[in-house]
Scaffold this motif. Structure first.
Motif, short mmCIF file in Angstrom:
data_model
loop_
_atom_site.label_atom_id
_atom_site.label_comp_id
_atom_site.label_asym_id
_atom_site.label_seq_id
_atom_site.Cartn_x
_atom_site.Cartn_y
_atom_site.Cartn_z
N SER A 4 39.62 -33.98 -21.58
CA SER A 4 39.25 -32.59 -21.86
C SER A 4 39.06 -32.44 -23.37
O SER A 4 39.94 -32.78 -24.15
N THR A 5 37.89 -31.97 -23.73
CA THR A 5 37.66 -31.71 -25.16
C THR A 5 37.38 -30.22 -25.32
O THR A 5 36.64 -29.63 -24.56
N THR A 6 38.01 -29.68 -26.30
CA THR A 6 37.80 -28.28 -26.61
C THR A 6 37.05 -28.22 -27.93
O THR A 6 37.54 -28.69 -28.94
N GLU A 7 35.87 -27.66 -27.85
CA GLU A 7 35.07 -27.52 -29.05
C GLU A 7 35.59 -26.35 -29.87
O GLU A 7 35.87 -25.27 -29.34
N ALA A 8 35.73 -26.57 -31.16
CA ALA A 8 36.21 -25.51 -32.05
C ALA A 8 35.15 -24.41 -32.11
O ALA A 8 33.95 -24.68 -32.07
N PRO A 9 35.56 -23.15 -32.20
CA PRO A 9 34.59 -22.07 -32.32
C PRO A 9 33.79 -22.21 -33.62
O PRO A 9 34.28 -22.76 -34.61
N TRP A 10 32.56 -21.74 -33.59
CA TRP A 10 31.66 -21.89 -34.74
C TRP A 10 32.26 -21.38 -36.03
O TRP A 10 32.06 -21.92 -37.10
N HIS A 11 33.04 -20.31 -35.95
CA HIS A 11 33.56 -19.66 -37.16
C HIS A 11 34.78 -20.38 -37.74
O HIS A 11 35.23 -20.04 -38.83
N SER A 12 35.30 -21.38 -37.05
CA SER A 12 36.48 -22.08 -37.56
C SER A 12 36.20 -22.87 -38.83
O SER A 12 37.12 -23.23 -39.55
N ALA A 13 34.93 -23.11 -39.13
CA ALA A 13 34.56 -23.81 -40.36
C ALA A 13 34.64 -22.90 -41.59
O ALA A 13 34.51 -23.38 -42.71
N PHE A 14 34.86 -21.61 -41.37
CA PHE A 14 34.87 -20.64 -42.46
C PHE A 14 36.20 -19.90 -42.46
O PHE A 14 36.88 -19.80 -41.44
N PRO A 15 36.58 -19.32 -43.60
CA PRO A 15 37.84 -18.56 -43.63
C PRO A 15 37.73 -17.28 -42.80
O PRO A 15 36.64 -16.74 -42.63
N SER A 16 38.84 -16.84 -42.28
CA SER A 16 38.86 -15.56 -41.57
C SER A 16 38.69 -14.45 -42.60
O SER A 16 39.21 -14.54 -43.72
N PRO A 17 37.97 -13.39 -42.24
CA PRO A 17 37.86 -12.27 -43.18
C PRO A 17 39.24 -11.64 -43.40
O PRO A 17 40.07 -11.62 -42.50
N ARG A 18 39.47 -11.17 -44.61
CA ARG A 18 40.76 -10.52 -44.90
C ARG A 18 40.93 -9.26 -44.07
O ARG A 18 42.03 -8.92 -43.67
N ASN A 19 39.83 -8.55 -43.84
CA ASN A 19 39.88 -7.33 -43.04
C ASN A 19 39.16 -7.60 -41.72
O ASN A 19 37.95 -7.67 -41.68
N SER A 20 39.93 -7.76 -40.65
CA SER A 20 39.34 -8.06 -39.35
C SER A 20 38.89 -6.80 -38.61
O SER A 20 38.30 -6.89 -37.53
N LYS A 21 39.16 -5.62 -39.18
CA LYS A 21 38.73 -4.37 -38.55
C LYS A 21 37.99 -3.52 -39.59
O LYS A 21 38.54 -2.55 -40.13
N PRO A 22 36.74 -3.89 -39.87
CA PRO A 22 35.98 -3.15 -40.88
C PRO A 22 35.64 -1.72 -40.43
O PRO A 22 35.75 -1.39 -39.25
#
Length: 156
Positions: A4-22
């Motif tokens: 079983s391989t789980t592909e990382a989500p596309w956005h995992s290559a980038f930092p999470s935004p500081r504000n997740s609720k703009p």
């Protein structure tokens, strides 16, 4: 034996935004903005559609398509372009504004904060394009390339 391989989500290559609720704009607020500022006139806002593979059925008139999957590295350049053009608000949307839209708006808001710009805002369109289309004919008339069958299929 199957692995079983789980592909990382596309956005995992980038930092999470500081504000997740703009901040957000309602479809009613955006419709008013569109009616008060025709495409033929200079606007101080930009509407950004961040869909990529699900980019079907049309987009809000006057919006540009900048897929979220390729957005992050271009933010400094986009900021310079929007700043030079006098943009004060960026309104981001995806299908429902549950993932890509808020992530893109958050990344852009982080950049705005990092450069100390207090005159520009980055926000999402509440409900995304699906919420926009659900508003009825007044909204679908403001969808470039509107294809009704695409929305009937996606009205889950």
């Amino acid at each position: 034996m199957a692995t079983s391989t789980t592909e990382a989500p596309w956005h995992s290559a980038f930092p999470s935004p500081r504000n997740s609720k703009p901040e957000s704009k309602t479809r009613e607020e955006l419709l008013r903005m569109l009616k008060n500022s025709p495409i033929s006139e200079k606007r101080d806002f930009v509407i950004v559609d961040v869909r990529r593979t699900d980019y079907e059925g049309g987009s809000v008139k006057g919006s540009i398509n900048l897929p979220a999957q390729t957005l992050y590295p271009t933010i400094p350049t986009l900021y310079q372009i929007f700043k030079a053009a006098g943009v004060k608000e960026l309104i981001w949307y995806c299908g429902s504004c549950g993932g890509r839209g808020p992530r893109a708006a958050g990344w852009f808001a982080d950049h705005i904060e990092d450069v100390g710009d207090v005159g520009m805002k980055s926000m999402i369109l509440e409900g995304g394009i699906k919420g926009w289309v659900k508003g009825g004919s007044e909204y679908t008339e403001c969808v470039e390339g509107y294809i009704e069958s695409a929305w009937v299929k996606n009205s889950v």
